[in-house]
Motif scaffolding. Structure first.
Motif, PDB file in Angstrom:
ATOM      1  N   GLU A  84      17.961   0.863  -8.937  1.00  0.00           N
ATOM      2  CA  GLU A  84      17.933  -0.450  -8.363  1.00  0.00           C
ATOM      3  C   GLU A  84      16.506  -0.615  -7.878  1.00  0.00           C
ATOM      4  OE1 GLU A  84      17.154  -3.783  -5.867  1.00  0.00           O
ATOM      5  OE2 GLU A  84      18.314  -2.363  -4.984  1.00  0.00           O
ATOM      6  N   THR A 135      13.606  -9.755   3.019  1.00  0.00           N
ATOM      7  CA  THR A 135      14.827 -10.912   3.398  1.00  0.00           C
ATOM      8  C   THR A 135      14.515 -11.445   4.922  1.00  0.00           C
ATOM      9  OG1 THR A 135      16.371  -9.770   2.264  1.00  0.00           O
ATOM     10  CG2 THR A 135      17.015 -10.946   4.077  1.00  0.00           C
TER      11      THR A 135
ATOM     12  N   LYS B  23      16.356  -0.652   8.916  1.00  0.00           N
ATOM     13  CA  LYS B  23      14.872  -0.239   9.127  1.00  0.00           C
ATOM     14  C   LYS B  23      14.789   0.713  10.343  1.00  0.00           C
ATOM     15  CE  LYS B  23      12.531  -4.348   7.357  1.00  0.00           C
ATOM     16  NZ  LYS B  23      11.578  -5.418   7.866  1.00  0.00           N
ATOM     17  N   GLN B  61      19.403  -7.066   2.735  1.00  0.00           N
ATOM     18  CA  GLN B  61      18.162  -7.057   1.924  1.00  0.00           C
ATOM     19  C   GLN B  61      18.633  -6.993   0.590  1.00  0.00           C
ATOM     20  OE1 GLN B  61      14.674  -7.179   2.576  1.00  0.00           O
ATOM     21  NE2 GLN B  61      14.304  -7.134   0.244  1.00  0.00           N
ATOM     22  N   GLY B  63      17.336  -6.772  -2.598  1.00  0.00           N
ATOM     23  CA  GLY B  63      16.721  -5.938  -3.775  1.00  0.00           C
ATOM     24  C   GLY B  63      15.567  -5.328  -3.057  1.00  0.00           C
ATOM     25  N   GLN B  64      15.309  -3.992  -3.649  1.00  0.00           N
ATOM     26  CA  GLN B  64      14.202  -3.391  -3.344  1.00  0.00           C
ATOM     27  C   GLN B  64      14.155  -2.659  -1.809  1.00  0.00           C
ATOM     28  OE1 GLN B  64      10.468  -4.592  -5.898  1.00  0.00           O
ATOM     29  NE2 GLN B  64      10.725  -5.999  -4.767  1.00  0.00           N
ATOM     30  N   LEU B  65      15.303  -2.229  -1.352  1.00  0.00           N
ATOM     31  CA  LEU B  65      15.453  -1.716  -0.005  1.00  0.00           C
ATOM     32  C   LEU B  65      14.533  -0.496   0.133  1.00  0.00           C
ATOM     33  CD1 LEU B  65      17.120  -1.773   2.620  1.00  0.00           C
ATOM     34  CD2 LEU B  65      18.532   0.001   1.544  1.00  0.00           C
ATOM     35  N   PRO B  67      11.446   0.446  -1.155  1.00  0.00           N
ATOM     36  CA  PRO B  67       9.898   0.307  -0.810  1.00  0.00           C
ATOM     37  C   PRO B  67      10.047  -0.685   0.731  1.00  0.00           C
ATOM     38  CG  PRO B  67      10.646  -1.242  -2.726  1.00  0.00           C
ATOM     39  CD  PRO B  67      11.604  -0.127  -2.745  1.00  0.00           C
ATOM     40  N   LEU B  68      11.118  -1.419   1.213  1.00  0.00           N
ATOM     41  CA  LEU B  68      10.858  -1.966   2.011  1.00  0.00           C
ATOM     42  C   LEU B  68      11.116  -1.065   3.289  1.00  0.00           C
ATOM     43  CD1 LEU B  68      11.244  -5.030   3.422  1.00  0.00           C
ATOM     44  CD2 LEU B  68      13.739  -4.166   3.861  1.00  0.00           C
ATOM     45  N   GLY B  71       7.656   0.972   3.439  1.00  0.00           N
ATOM     46  CA  GLY B  71       6.780   0.216   4.147  1.00  0.00           C
ATOM     47  C   GLY B  71       6.870   0.277   5.613  1.00  0.00           C
ATOM     48  N   PRO B  76       3.755   2.568   2.277  1.00  0.00           N
ATOM     49  CA  PRO B  76       4.116   1.461   1.303  1.00  0.00           C
ATOM     50  C   PRO B  76       3.805   1.428  -0.088  1.00  0.00           C
ATOM     51  CG  PRO B  76       1.770   0.777   2.561  1.00  0.00           C
ATOM     52  CD  PRO B  76       2.425   2.114   3.093  1.00  0.00           C
ATOM     53  N   ALA B  80       9.067   4.230  -4.766  1.00  0.00           N
ATOM     54  CA  ALA B  80      10.321   4.174  -3.642  1.00  0.00           C
ATOM     55  C   ALA B  80      11.192   3.549  -4.791  1.00  0.00           C
ATOM     56  CB  ALA B  80       9.992   3.630  -2.679  1.00  0.00           C
TER      57      ALA B  80
END
Lengths: 391, 391
Positions: A84, A135, B23, B61, B63-65, B67-68, B71, B76, B80
């Protein structure tokens, strides 16, 4: 590092499927893929499946979608895993599957994607359409997917002299391209006048600047390149695969008129393939919004960054141009079933590079190298692939 | 196929973190991992990150956890991607990362997992605790995660003469093991009497048969084996990594007293490593419920299928036994932060095989080979790893 080839590909028609679930959509694409393998394949030879999906968590299957789908098509014991990265999920399933084959651990691996956006687009629509970004700093502050790309478009107009009409040129081109594509969601031309006067969405976008809500599935079969010719005389080689990320929140980025993730992923894919942008004969790029295709031209090296709109003026990316882009209709008109999108691009390229685009009017002739480009959200992630004709 | 080594590992203490988000938890594990690299590492050398998480879609979050998170820790632009297979998400991030390194495409790759179960365990708790199985045939029919494993336990008792006491032996052992583990959620011994008389959950389970609701994160750093010694004198080699699936709905399976996915994944990992169950000196196995550890003994080849409870009688898997299992405390007492669990096992094994278990009382001595085993849901997926001491 083992070479990677594509030896089969299938997808549903993209569209709106009120009476089909993800299992049915996946199965339809899977069995079309199986049938496309020229010399045939015992399904039991397939060893792993990487399946992209964004919205699986939202009600219909909470976890382990990948083994559920593989069990449904009769392969319950393969290594199956969900991948995903928002709208880039399909591209990342392809990238992850390519690494698995390149490792030599697996010879035959599925890369796939599936999405039923219809099921998450009613009251939950606003919720999901915020997946583009961060988010905390974007969605909860009210940013939408369209709003963020609209900021990029406005800035691109300011910085580079792009006009509103350039955005519409993307919509008109891609809608025209979709007419001959039997897998496309919207097989309907639109005029420049229509494209300029759609219902407003987020300035400068109107509805014709936005990709639709789409259900669909796509499956490609990857194979160790050494074995490809035993399955088909016309494999398509995956010569390069790159993936990179960026900050999700656009306030953290150096620029909002280009996607650093695309640039890095493209550089990696070109380097691995040993080719450059000038070698690419046609491309499928991520036009979730019209500005995204224009930015992609520069980020992929088809022109200088900031000059994307000029390529449209020249007709450079039309089917009769030097470098056709989104001959399938793109996300704009072929459709954008999130998790499937990146794999659907590979299905299109597989068919084009084997001269099997079905409708003769849309077959791209004499192509040797092709590229696909799939973006997650507003550029938080990007995956880029270079394909080579194998016959 | 390139060899794969682990050269760094870190994790949060498992537990309940009302004031930390994903995070913060990820960053804590990541920086502990960085500090564990003996000769140091420039973080920019890290090229990719595969991050397991189940509940990312559920609000915090969308989507895209991956790369979050990357970063957030200052990387970043790396490739990922989020990996999801329910409770097996961490094991699958490790498997996917291992394939990426084995391909030769990447030299330094993170495999990680993170989960904040606290955030999805109030009114949504029931919803998420159904992720074990097939939504259509199990969750929507009222099956819970505990209920499905309880069926397995009842059948195991019926078929093999296992007693209720055997289940409690797992709980007592793992709680005792967790006491000395500074990373464990419950560092508290329980007596056999307590373990037999907990609050009923689903017959034959009481609360002491069930793993807890846990927040946490775990990160391991994989490296091409050729380069491992430039980072540390004590790498841990990942000699075998297997992954396999099964039907999600247990009514579709041949047996509910063993997990076919575990058996297949284990066979693959042993074959790749060139060792067998008798070579394993200690193991971390997936004891989401007490029966799961007992089934794992047989499925991993530590005994015959159906004889798992006998190993407990002999003390075979106690820290002073022939093959210590879940010396960390296991999911039962170390805790079970879904997406992190499979990577947390690798963190434990990395420390043990480097003689760095901190509390001398819990250090396993003279171990050469270790195994970890991570299951998705009720056995829909399983990933098994064989590790070798490298100093």
């Amino acid at each position: 590092m083992e070479g990677v080839a594509i030896i089969g590909a299938g997808q549903t028609k993209y569209g709106d499927y009120p009476n089909k679930g993800v299992k049915e959509l996946f199965a339809e694409a899977y069995f079309e893929m199986l049938q496309s393998v020229d010399q045939g394949l015992e399904p039991q030879q397939i060893q792993a499946a990487y399946i992209g999906c964004l919205s699986a968590g939202s009600g219909f299957q909470l976890g382990q979608l990948a083994p559920l789908l593989m069990g449904h098509v009769g392969l319950p014991s393969v290594n199956a895993v969900r991948i995903e990265n928002a709208c880039g999920s399909g591209g990342y399933s392809l990238h992850t599957a390519a690494c698995a084959v390149a490792s030599g651990k697996y010879d035959l691996v599925i890369a796939a994607g599936v999405e039923k956006m219809r099921d998450v687009s009613s009251s939950k629509g606003r919720y999901w359409l915020g997946v583009s970004g961060d988010t905390e700093y974007e969605r909860l502050a009210g940013s939408t997917f369209a709003g963020i790309y609209a900021l990029m478009a406005a800035r691109y107009m300011h910085d580079f002299g792009m006009q509103r009409e350039h955005l519409s040129m993307v919509a008109v081109k891609n809608h025209r391209n979709a007419v001959a594509n039997p897998k496309a969601q919207f097989r309907k031309e639109i005029t420049m006048e229509q494209a300029l006067k759609g219902v407003p969405v987020a300035h400068p976008f109107n509805v014709w600047d936005c990709s639709p809500t789409t259900d669909g599935a796509a499956v490609v079969l990857l194979c160790n390149a050494k074995l490809a010719k035993s399955f088909t005389d016309k494999p398509v080689y995956l010569r390069g695969f790159g993936a990179a990320s960026d900050y999700l929140a656009i306030h953290d980025r150096n620029s909002i008129t280009s996607l650093a993730a695309t640039q890095k992923a493209a550089a990696e894919a070109y380097k691995q393939a040993g080719v450059g942008p000038r070698d690419i004969d046609f491309a499928e790029v991520h036009d979730c919004f019209t500005i995204a295709e224009i930015m992609a031209y520069g980020d992929l090296g088809f022109c200088k960054v900031g000059q994307g709109h000029k390529l449209l003026e020249e007709g450079y990316t039309r089917p009769d141009g030097k470098l056709p882009v989104n001959a399938s209709g793109g996300l704009k008109a072929k459709g954008h079933p999130i998790g499937a999108t990146g794999c659907g691009m590979a299905v299109e390229i597989f068919k084009q590079l084997r001269d099997e685009a079905k409708e003769p009017s849309r077959q791209i002739k004499n192509a040797r190298f092709a590229l696909s480009h799939n973006v997650g959200g507003s550029g938080g992630t990007a995956a880029v692939f270079v394909y080579q004709r194998g016959d």
